[in-house]
Motif scaffolding. Structure first.
Motif, PDB file in Angstrom:
ATOM      1  N   LYS A 143       0.845  -1.194   0.000  1.00  0.00           N
ATOM      2  CA  LYS A 143       0.000   0.000   0.000  1.00  0.00           C
ATOM      3  C   LYS A 143       0.879   1.243   0.000  1.00  0.00           C
ATOM      4  CE  LYS A 143      -3.934  -2.116   2.280  1.00  0.00           C
ATOM      5  NZ  LYS A 143      -4.773  -2.150   3.489  1.00  0.00           N
ATOM      6  N   PRO A 144       0.358   2.355  -0.538  1.00  0.00           N
ATOM      7  CA  PRO A 144       1.175   3.573  -0.591  1.00  0.00           C
ATOM      8  C   PRO A 144       1.489   4.112   0.799  1.00  0.00           C
ATOM      9  CG  PRO A 144      -1.045   3.977  -1.431  1.00  0.00           C
ATOM     10  CD  PRO A 144      -0.953   2.518  -1.135  1.00  0.00           C
ATOM     11  N   ALA A 145       2.596   4.838   0.867  1.00  0.00           N
ATOM     12  CA  ALA A 145       2.994   5.475   2.119  1.00  0.00           C
ATOM     13  C   ALA A 145       1.955   6.505   2.520  1.00  0.00           C
ATOM     14  CB  ALA A 145       4.358   6.137   1.960  1.00  0.00           C
ATOM     15  N   GLY A 146       1.880   6.751   3.771  1.00  0.00           N
ATOM     16  CA  GLY A 146       0.943   7.720   4.309  1.00  0.00           C
ATOM     17  C   GLY A 146       1.056   7.699   5.811  1.00  0.00           C
ATOM     18  N   PRO A 147       0.074   8.231   6.500  1.00  0.00           N
ATOM     19  CA  PRO A 147       0.132   8.194   7.955  1.00  0.00           C
ATOM     20  C   PRO A 147       0.250   6.756   8.440  1.00  0.00           C
ATOM     21  CG  PRO A 147      -1.735   9.506   7.200  1.00  0.00           C
ATOM     22  CD  PRO A 147      -1.146   8.835   5.998  1.00  0.00           C
ATOM     23  N   GLY A 148       0.973   6.555   9.535  1.00  0.00           N
ATOM     24  CA  GLY A 148       1.125   5.213  10.087  1.00  0.00           C
ATOM     25  C   GLY A 148      -0.219   4.590  10.401  1.00  0.00           C
TER      26      GLY A 148
END
Length: 161
Positions: A143-148
């Protein structure tokens, strides 16, 4: 593939190993941290030392790994377990382990310095089939990076919490 034996709680030792990886490979794409120390004892028999050992192996290990990262990475996975995530009967005497799993979830969702990669805490269900669990883990990593985030991967279903 290279293996290194190191006390994951020792920030200097972990940084040294990660430094070797950066020298040898030029980069580090991801980290999967699942070190743990189970010291199951009834609550009345638990010592501060046994709690601390179980807790610090996971949490200080994650912090040591994070401190040794340089620049961006694709993923940082904290492999936790059911105790702590759900408070499961039958997992008695694992207070340090359960507290560490809760701390993993907090680290994943409140990661310091907003790293460039995907940070996810995985709370494993003990009944999950290995092949299915690996597939679910790889899907989380992709999945794409983003908030933890925290993902609860169970034998029945997977998904975010």
């Amino acid at each position: 593939m290279h293996y290194h034996a190191v006390d994951v709680r020792n920030t200097a030792a972990v940084s040294g190993v990660l430094g070797e990886v950066y020298v040898r490979a030029g980069r580090l794409d991801g980290v999967i941290h699942g070190a743990g120390a189970l010291a199951g004892r009834a609550s009345g028999d638990k010592t501060p030392e046994s709690f601390a050992h179980a807790y610090t192996t996971r949490v200080d290990g994650a912090r040591a790994l994070a401190a040794g990262l340089r620049g961006s990475f694709r993923f940082f996975v904290l492999l936790g377990g059911l105790p702590g995530a759900r408070g499961v009967p039958g997992f008695r005497g694992l207070a340090g382990y359960a507290a560490a799993n809760d701390a993993y979830d907090a680290l994943a969702t409140q990661w310091p310095d907003a790293p460039a990669g995907r940070v996810v805490g995985i709370d494993w269900d003990t009944a999950i089939e290995p092949e299915r669990g690996v597939g679910m883990l790889l899907a989380e990593i992709a999945k794409p990076a983003g908030p933890g985030q925290v993902a609860y991967l169970s034998a029945l279903s997977g998904g975010q919490r």
